[in-house]
Design an enzyme around this catalytic site. Structure first.
Site, PDB file in Angstrom:
ATOM      1  CB  CYS A   1     -11.093  -2.682  -0.220  1.00  0.00           C
ATOM      2  SG  CYS A   1     -10.250  -2.053  -1.691  1.00  0.00           S
TER       3      CYS A   1
ATOM      4  CG  ASP B   1      -6.177   2.068   3.071  1.00  0.00           C
ATOM      5  OD1 ASP B   1      -5.611   2.561   2.077  1.00  0.00           O
ATOM      6  OD2 ASP B   1      -6.290   0.844   3.251  1.00  0.00           O
TER       7      ASP B   1
ATOM      8  CB  CYS C   1      -8.278  -4.693  -4.033  1.00  0.00           C
ATOM      9  SG  CYS C   1      -7.281  -3.228  -3.652  1.00  0.00           S
TER      10      CYS C   1
ATOM     11  CG  HIS D   1      -6.140   0.093  -1.704  1.00  0.00           C
ATOM     12  ND1 HIS D   1      -7.323  -0.441  -1.263  1.00  0.00           N
ATOM     13  CD2 HIS D   1      -6.185   1.400  -1.374  1.00  0.00           C
ATOM     14  CE1 HIS D   1      -8.053   0.491  -0.684  1.00  0.00           C
ATOM     15  NE2 HIS D   1      -7.377   1.634  -0.754  1.00  0.00           N
TER      16      HIS D   1
ATOM     17  CG  ASN E   1      -1.939   1.049   1.222  1.00  0.00           C
ATOM     18  OD1 ASN E   1      -1.611   2.225   1.149  1.00  0.00           O
ATOM     19  ND2 ASN E   1      -3.195   0.662   1.329  1.00  0.00           N
TER      20      ASN E   1
END
Length: 152
Positions: free
Chosen positions: A82, A145, A85, A55, A44
């Site tokens: 997430c 984030d 991703c 990320h 990240n």
């Protein structure tokens, strides 16, 4: 089934995550491999680059470079992906994802599995501790984030 190659590729991702935490950044990292061939690794870089989409999985894919096909690849990630991703995993049709932990951030592994991705969850306590340490030290960066309002 987890293999020796899986353990080796995940250890590479964990080393990337640890280096990121040492630098004061978010300790999430990933590696991409085709069999035992490492294609790329990344961590990240949102803090370092000031880039909201940098990320760990995205940095890994960027570092792996263009692939004509992702058939036969496995993405190893230290934390459950997430939504962004997971979208990249689906877009490139990465067939297998090995996740170190989903305790500190659950993501939605069922979303990937429901779309045909083979998902392996390791429940790695080293990664749980790494992320827990980061989340306690930097709660505002962590909230940013994952798209949550920072604690006041």
């Amino acid at each position: 089934m987890i293999t020796d190659t899986d353990r080796h590729m995940m250890s590479t991702a964990i080393a990337e995550a640890e280096a990121s935490l040492t630098a004061g950044a978010i300790p999430i990292a990933a590696t991409l491999a085709r069999g035992d061939q490492l294609l790329g690794t990344g961590h990240n870089e949102r803090v370092q680059r000031g880039d909201p989409i940098a990320h760990g999985e995205i940095a890994c894919l960027r570092n792996a470079g263009r692939q004509a096909s992702y058939a036969g690849t496995t993405l190893y990630t230290t934390l459950s992906p997430c939504a962004m991703c997971s979208g990249a995993i689906l877009l490139f049709k990465i067939p297998r994802v090995v996740v170190a932990e989903a305790t500190t951030f659950a993501g939605d592994l069922g979303f990937l599995a429901d779309r045909g991705v083979a998902v392996e969850l390791l429940d790695d306590q080293q990664c749980v501790e790494l992320m827990s340490t980061f989340q306690q030290r930097y709660p505002q960066i962590w909230a940013e984030d994952i798209g949550e309002e920072p604690p006041s």
